[in-house]
Design a protein around this motif. Structure first.
Motif, PDB file in Angstrom:
ATOM      1  N   ASP A 208      31.349  40.950 -29.360  1.00  0.00           N
ATOM      2  CA  ASP A 208      30.920  39.561 -29.145  1.00  0.00           C
ATOM      3  C   ASP A 208      29.533  39.331 -29.746  1.00  0.00           C
TER       4      ASP A 208
ATOM      5  N   THR B  30      26.357  23.724 -27.897  1.00  0.00           N
ATOM      6  CA  THR B  30      27.733  23.380 -28.270  1.00  0.00           C
ATOM      7  C   THR B  30      28.726  23.971 -27.279  1.00  0.00           C
ATOM      8  N   ALA B  31      28.468  25.209 -26.864  1.00  0.00           N
ATOM      9  CA  ALA B  31      29.348  25.869 -25.902  1.00  0.00           C
ATOM     10  C   ALA B  31      29.342  25.134 -24.569  1.00  0.00           C
TER      11      ALA B  31
ATOM     12  N   LYS C  49      31.236  21.758 -24.834  1.00  0.00           N
ATOM     13  CA  LYS C  49      32.691  21.914 -24.963  1.00  0.00           C
ATOM     14  C   LYS C  49      33.292  22.788 -23.861  1.00  0.00           C
ATOM     15  N   ASN C  50      32.418  23.249 -22.935  1.00  0.00           N
ATOM     16  CA  ASN C  50      32.875  24.108 -21.826  1.00  0.00           C
ATOM     17  C   ASN C  50      33.572  25.359 -22.363  1.00  0.00           C
ATOM     18  N   LEU C  51      32.925  25.979 -23.339  1.00  0.00           N
ATOM     19  CA  LEU C  51      33.450  27.201 -23.952  1.00  0.00           C
ATOM     20  C   LEU C  51      32.415  28.306 -23.846  1.00  0.00           C
ATOM     21  N   LYS C  52      32.875  29.534 -24.086  1.00  0.00           N
ATOM     22  CA  LYS C  52      31.936  30.648 -24.186  1.00  0.00           C
ATOM     23  C   LYS C  52      31.224  30.576 -25.535  1.00  0.00           C
TER      24      LYS C  52
ATOM     25  N   ASP D  78      33.121  32.148 -28.301  1.00  0.00           N
ATOM     26  CA  ASP D  78      34.253  31.375 -28.801  1.00  0.00           C
ATOM     27  C   ASP D  78      33.786  30.314 -29.802  1.00  0.00           C
ATOM     28  N   VAL D  79      32.654  29.669 -29.486  1.00  0.00           N
ATOM     29  CA  VAL D  79      32.085  28.693 -30.415  1.00  0.00           C
ATOM     30  C   VAL D  79      31.693  29.381 -31.718  1.00  0.00           C
TER      31      VAL D  79
ATOM     32  N   GLN E 160      32.920  32.151 -32.990  1.00  0.00           N
ATOM     33  CA  GLN E 160      34.101  32.568 -33.745  1.00  0.00           C
ATOM     34  C   GLN E 160      34.752  31.385 -34.451  1.00  0.00           C
ATOM     35  N   ARG E 161      34.801  30.230 -33.785  1.00  0.00           N
ATOM     36  CA  ARG E 161      35.382  29.046 -34.415  1.00  0.00           C
ATOM     37  C   ARG E 161      34.556  28.618 -35.619  1.00  0.00           C
TER      38      ARG E 161
END
Length: 215
Positions: free
Chosen positions: A163, A192-193, A196-199, A202-203, A205-206
């Motif tokens: 990660d 940004t995470a 968007k309620n993301l880890k 994950d942001v 990687q996208r």
């Protein structure tokens, strides 16, 4: 006061159809002596079962603390059934047999037998044998749990490092394309995470996936 161990004995059919069959008579007497020895030593003998295809289901119903395999010439076949039946729910296994082949003994221990006893059905020997087998099983289970915990820890550490690499690559991409400092790049990923309620990983990687598509 602790409850006595609940024990299931696995043995062959003890019915002797031919009174001249000395082997069957001997096996029946061995099994009878074992059951008497267990009772005399204060153990709770909950069942005597054959080593057949129904063994897994029967053990699941009875939930014994220990399994004793009483076998002679068919020892390997009986053991295979018991090992398969306890594969998903391990229990201490003690094997009483007249088979003194060292290769079979090593194979039995490798398969999960806690004690492999040759010609050891004397009543006075039963309790110390079972006590040692139970202690060994509990020690091995503790080692298994410790090993599983170590593997889990290493896996989590490896995942965390992966990660971190992904996040570092995304930060470097932002620093290069938007002329941001490392702190600002990380803050942008974090915001940004959160939005968007993301880890964060994950942001990151996208972002890397999109960059690879556009390159």
């Amino acid at each position: 006061m602790t409850e006595p161990l609940r024990i299931v004995v696995i043995n062959a059919d003890l019915l002797v159809n031919d009174p001249q069959d000395t082997h069957a008579l001997h096996q029946a007497e061995r099994s009878r002596s074992l059951r008497i020895g267990l009772l005399e030593n204060g153990f709770n003998l909950v069942a005597s079962l054959p080593a057949d295809v129904y063994l897994t289901e029967r053990l699941a119903q009875l939930q014994p603390d220990m399994i004793i395999v009483d076998a002679e010439s068919d020892a390997r076949d009986a053991l295979e059934h018991v090992v398969m039946a306890t594969r998903d729910e391990r229990r201490p296994i003690v094997m009483f047999t007249n088979d003194n082949d060292s290769g079979n003994a090593r194979a039995a221990v490798a398969a999960g037998v806690s004690a492999y006893i040759v010609a050891g059905l004397q009543t006075e020997r039963i309790r110390p044998i079972l006590d040692v087998a139970l202690a060994r099983f509990q020690h091995e289970q503790a080692l298994r749990k410790e090993l599983d915990a170590t593997r889990t820890e290493l896996h989590e550490l490896s995942a965390a490092l992966q990660d971190r690499k992904v996040i570092d690559r995304a930060k470097a991409l932002l620093m290069q394309r938007q002329q941001l400092s490392e702190e600002a790049a990380y803050a942008k990923l974090r915001k940004t995470a959160m939005d968007k309620n993301l880890k964060i990983v994950d942001v990151a990687q996208r972002m890397l996936d999109v960059a690879d598509l556009l390159s």
